[in-house]
Design a protein around this motif. Sequence first.
Motif, PDB file in Angstrom:
ATOM      1  N   LEU A  23      19.446 -39.040  26.530  1.00 48.86           N
ATOM      2  CA  LEU A  23      19.312 -40.479  26.732  1.00 48.86           C
ATOM      3  C   LEU A  23      17.913 -40.933  26.337  1.00 48.86           C
ATOM      4  O   LEU A  23      16.946 -40.177  26.437  1.00 48.86           O
ATOM      5  N   PRO A  24      17.764 -42.179  25.872  1.00 52.21           N
ATOM      6  CA  PRO A  24      16.419 -42.674  25.520  1.00 52.21           C
ATOM      7  C   PRO A  24      15.551 -42.812  26.761  1.00 52.21           C
ATOM      8  O   PRO A  24      16.037 -42.874  27.895  1.00 52.21           O
ATOM      9  N   SER A  25      14.268 -42.891  26.532  1.00 50.86           N
ATOM     10  CA  SER A  25      13.335 -43.035  27.647  1.00 50.86           C
ATOM     11  C   SER A  25      13.464 -44.414  28.272  1.00 50.86           C
ATOM     12  O   SER A  25      14.113 -45.323  27.742  1.00 50.86           O
ATOM     13  N   MET A  26      12.829 -44.572  29.430  1.00 51.62           N
ATOM     14  CA  MET A  26      12.920 -45.835  30.146  1.00 51.62           C
ATOM     15  C   MET A  26      12.276 -46.974  29.359  1.00 51.62           C
ATOM     16  O   MET A  26      12.795 -48.101  29.337  1.00 51.62           O
ATOM     17  N   VAL A  27      11.167 -46.701  28.690  1.00 52.35           N
ATOM     18  CA  VAL A  27      10.508 -47.756  27.910  1.00 52.35           C
ATOM     19  C   VAL A  27      11.390 -48.197  26.750  1.00 52.35           C
ATOM     20  O   VAL A  27      11.551 -49.396  26.473  1.00 52.35           O
ATOM     21  N   THR A  28      12.010 -47.213  26.070  1.00 54.27           N
ATOM     22  CA  THR A  28      12.902 -47.553  24.961  1.00 54.27           C
ATOM     23  C   THR A  28      14.110 -48.333  25.448  1.00 54.27           C
ATOM     24  O   THR A  28      14.544 -49.307  24.812  1.00 54.27           O
ATOM     25  N   ALA A  29      14.677 -47.912  26.578  1.00 52.08           N
ATOM     26  CA  ALA A  29      15.836 -48.614  27.122  1.00 52.08           C
ATOM     27  C   ALA A  29      15.474 -50.041  27.529  1.00 52.08           C
ATOM     28  O   ALA A  29      16.243 -50.987  27.279  1.00 52.08           O
ATOM     29  N   LEU A  55      18.880 -59.216  25.191  1.00 53.23           N
ATOM     30  CA  LEU A  55      18.844 -60.490  25.905  1.00 53.23           C
ATOM     31  C   LEU A  55      18.235 -61.601  25.054  1.00 53.23           C
ATOM     32  O   LEU A  55      18.720 -62.749  25.063  1.00 53.23           O
ATOM     33  N   SER A  56      17.178 -61.277  24.295  1.00 50.64           N
ATOM     34  CA  SER A  56      16.580 -62.301  23.425  1.00 50.64           C
ATOM     35  C   SER A  56      17.533 -62.692  22.310  1.00 50.64           C
ATOM     36  O   SER A  56      17.593 -63.870  21.898  1.00 50.64           O
ATOM     37  N   LEU A  57      18.328 -61.713  21.808  1.00 49.70           N
ATOM     38  CA  LEU A  57      19.319 -62.041  20.779  1.00 49.70           C
ATOM     39  C   LEU A  57      20.379 -62.988  21.321  1.00 49.70           C
ATOM     40  O   LEU A  57      20.786 -63.951  20.646  1.00 49.70           O
ATOM     41  N   LEU A  58      20.798 -62.757  22.559  1.00 52.64           N
ATOM     42  CA  LEU A  58      21.799 -63.647  23.159  1.00 52.64           C
ATOM     43  C   LEU A  58      21.242 -65.047  23.361  1.00 52.64           C
ATOM     44  O   LEU A  58      21.935 -66.053  23.108  1.00 52.64           O
ATOM     45  N   GLY A 101      13.091 -51.860  26.172  1.00 54.89           N
ATOM     46  CA  GLY A 101      12.936 -52.633  24.936  1.00 54.89           C
ATOM     47  C   GLY A 101      14.273 -53.035  24.348  1.00 54.89           C
ATOM     48  O   GLY A 101      14.436 -54.174  23.861  1.00 54.89           O
ATOM     49  N   GLU A 102      15.257 -52.116  24.387  1.00 57.09           N
ATOM     50  CA  GLU A 102      16.589 -52.460  23.864  1.00 57.09           C
ATOM     51  C   GLU A 102      17.247 -53.545  24.695  1.00 57.09           C
ATOM     52  O   GLU A 102      17.898 -54.454  24.142  1.00 57.09           O
ATOM     53  N   VAL A 103      17.072 -53.484  25.999  1.00 61.67           N
ATOM     54  CA  VAL A 103      17.661 -54.525  26.859  1.00 61.67           C
ATOM     55  C   VAL A 103      17.007 -55.875  26.596  1.00 61.67           C
ATOM     56  O   VAL A 103      17.685 -56.918  26.493  1.00 61.67           O
TER      57      VAL A 103
END
Length: 256
Positions: free
Chosen positions: A194-200, A208-211, A202-204
């Motif tokens: 699984l990706p790290s917490m910082v990467t996760a 959210l910004s895309l939405l 950033g993806e979240v």
Amino acid sequence: MAAFSSSWKGVWKLGCLPTLQHIRHGSKAVTRHWREMNFMRQKLMAVTEYIPPKPAIPEECIKPPATLMEEENGYTRLLRRQVEQTFLENKMIAVCQYNYIHGNDMILMRHQLRKHNIHVKFFPNEIVRPFLLDSKFKNLLPLFVDRNLLMVSPETKAQEMLRILKRMPQIVLLGVYVDNAILSQQGFTNYAKLPSMVTAQGEVVGALSLLTSQTSTILQRGPAHLASLLDQYVKQQSSEADTSKEMGTPNKSEAS
């Protein structure tokens, strides 16, 4: 002579014994020698011997054996405190089966793990099991059977630990306690992918910004489409007015 006999009788009456006594030495008149019991009587005595009945419940089950309470020495108390401190202060606790490793290889492995803030701990099972029995880590009890070692870290360094353990086949990973969950070897391997917490995070944030950007675009699409339609209508009216002037025919608005 009569005077001597009378004095001797007085001595006997006083309870005094003469200094010389005549004792007869010899064998007894009646003697009984030991003789073996008859064989038939031996059999009869063996058959008729009383055998007390056995209790329905063994005495060991009725009355438990007395156990002597042994006082813990200072070294045992120190190990208990270290075990409690190890389990409560670390976020990642890996339980491994420890087989024989050469001393230099073990030192090299511990040095590599220490670079990633992962420490190796050795505790006897007699000290660890009583602590686990009364704690939230009691589901780890089946793992502490044989020789074990612990790899602990205040951070979740899953990928680094698995990468080092791949080069040490003598150490077998049994289970890991990480993020308030107990994982098997395969589960911990999937967790490491699984990706790290910082990467996760950033993806979240990106999702959210895309939405939000899509929402603002959708909300602006209606007014923009309406404005383009009005512009097109104005241009169409102006082009019709210009053509009517050139043709000399009055416009609908002028005719009215």
